[in-house]
Scaffold this active site. Structure first.
Site, PDB file in Angstrom:
ATOM      1  N   GLY A 140      16.662 -26.831  -6.091  1.00  0.00           N
ATOM      2  CA  GLY A 140      17.781 -27.515  -6.717  1.00  0.00           C
ATOM      3  C   GLY A 140      17.303 -28.618  -7.627  1.00  0.00           C
TER       4      GLY A 140
ATOM      5  N   VAL B  61      16.695 -32.881  -8.367  1.00  0.00           N
ATOM      6  CA  VAL B  61      16.376 -34.145  -7.715  1.00  0.00           C
ATOM      7  C   VAL B  61      16.805 -35.257  -8.653  1.00  0.00           C
ATOM      8  CG1 VAL B  61      14.595 -35.555  -6.645  1.00  0.00           C
ATOM      9  CG2 VAL B  61      14.381 -33.066  -6.630  1.00  0.00           C
TER      10      VAL B  61
ATOM     11  N   ASP C 234       4.007 -24.684   0.860  1.00  0.00           N
ATOM     12  CA  ASP C 234       3.894 -24.771  -0.602  1.00  0.00           C
ATOM     13  C   ASP C 234       3.148 -26.041  -1.007  1.00  0.00           C
ATOM     14  OD1 ASP C 234       4.190 -23.913  -3.218  1.00  0.00           O
ATOM     15  OD2 ASP C 234       6.168 -24.824  -3.468  1.00  0.00           O
TER      16      ASP C 234
END
Length: 383
Positions: free
Chosen positions: A21, A23, A131
């Protein structure tokens, strides 16, 4: 978006965008700055994602903020779901490397040990990052902070079902590619690849995801850039078999044995530039501004210099603004408290010269270091 509300927080500007999404930099009602992460609608529509998202937020809260950005507040069932973390303005490891270049052996040990220490805390709560990469590590005065851990696991679990593997080629472990069980050993593999990158190399070569996947699974990592004294440690981090990799605790002990003074310690912080320093135009100007860095505002009694993603603005009696696209070179020179900048323009011999006086040496060093980090995204620091 500026001025909009997300929960009780007022948005200032976008900090970044990613697979999960957006930030935003925002302010709390009390005036404190926070980073608010808002989940994509495509993920928010999945009830299973929301359930996992809420569970992972609870797990991350237990780790605390010493090694990461602490979660302050969250609404996993909001429309859309969001969570707010403490805002950490330091550069990412990726930005640091772009501005300064490869780390020394001592810096590699310091950064690697501190990041391994963060993984000890993360893995101790049963969380796997999945990740880890240079852009997910923020360098601060008291040590690297690992960003978005835990949340990465719920994102991975949701998207694997719908679209396939999630992660960053070049840092993914063999077991992630092969669809096998993913444990903390995958984060150790990623940290090994991070250390190679910080040394100025690449564990695996190429731009195609398929080629990087094949190398991660079948080929030995390229460790030619890694200093010889820590090469075996990094090699074991990048072992194909997860059982052959050290634990986060063992890696921390190994890297800390000989000490290290990475860029994370304020008292030992090295200047990012020598004096004088020159920056030359890159072949391609990045389309996206740097994230995680505050704009530089340097001022004395008479003048103000602002450096942000739009360019450079100088105010005295009048205001002069220059976009990054028209700037070809910047030179800076520093005296004890004096700061002298020269700005040249594309296709012209014209030079703009600016002079500011800092209140003390520490402020001057901060101006110089921050200019190097920010400008290093748009221009190339000349050794």
């Amino acid at each position: 978006m500026a001025g909009d509300k997300i929960g009780p927080y007022t948005v200032e500007r976008v900090l970044g965008r990613g697979g999960m999404g957006e930030v935003y930099l925002a302010q709390s009602q009390g005036g404190r700055r926070v980073a608010v992460k808002v989940v994509h609608a495509s993920l928010a529509s999945d009830p299973e994602f929301r359930r996992r998202f809420a569970a992972e937020i609870d797990a991350v809260r237990r780790v605390g903020g010493f090694h990461t950005a602490a979660i302050i507040e969250a609404d996993p069932y909001g429309d859309p779901p969001w969570f707010a973390t403490a805002y950490i303005p330091g550069p990412t490891l990726a930005q640091h490397l772009a501005a300064r270049g490869a780390m020394s052996e001592s810096e590699l040990r310091g950064m690697g040990a501190a990041t391994a220490e963060a993984l000890v805390a993360i893995h101790g709560h049963g969380i796997v990052h999945r990740d880890l990469k240079p852009s997910n590590i923020i360098l601060t005065d008291d040590g690297p902070r690992v960003m978005d851990f835990g949340i990465a696991r719920v994102l991975d679990a949701t998207r694997f079902t719908h679209t396939g593997l999630v992660g960053t080629p070049g840092f993914l472990s063999p077991e992630q590619y092969l669809g096998q069980d993913v444990t903390g050993a995958s984060d150790i593999f990623a940290l090994g690849a991070v250390l190679v990158a910080a040394a100025g190399g690449s564990a695996f070569h190429g731009k195609e995801a398929v080629a990087l996947a094949y190398q991660a699974v079948h080929k030995e990592a390229d460790l030619s850039a890694v200093p010889e004294r820590i090469r075996d440690t990094v090699r074991r981090c990048l072992a194909k078999d997860p059982a052959g990799r050290p634990s986060a605790r063992a890696l921390l002990n190994e890297l800390a044995e000989s000490g290290g003074d990475g860029p994370q310690r304020a008292g030992d912080r090295q200047k990012f530039t020598e004096t004088p320093a020159s920056f030359h135009r890159r072949d391609t100007i990045p389309a996206e501004p740097p994230t995680g860095l505050e704009p530089l505002v340097a001022a004395d009694a008479h003048r103000t210099l602002t450096v942000n993603s739009d360019g450079i603005t100088f105010r005295q009696l009048d205001e002069y603004s220059f976009a990054w696209a028209v700037i070809s070179d910047i030179e800076q020179e520093t005296g004890r408290t004096d700061w002298f900048l020269k700005i040249r323009f594309v296709g012209h011999n014209h030079v703009q010269q600016y002079f500011l006086t800092a209140p003390d040496e520490d402020t001057l060093r901060d101006w110089s270091d921050r200019l190097t980090l920010f400008v290093g995204t748009f221009l190339r620091l000349v050794p």
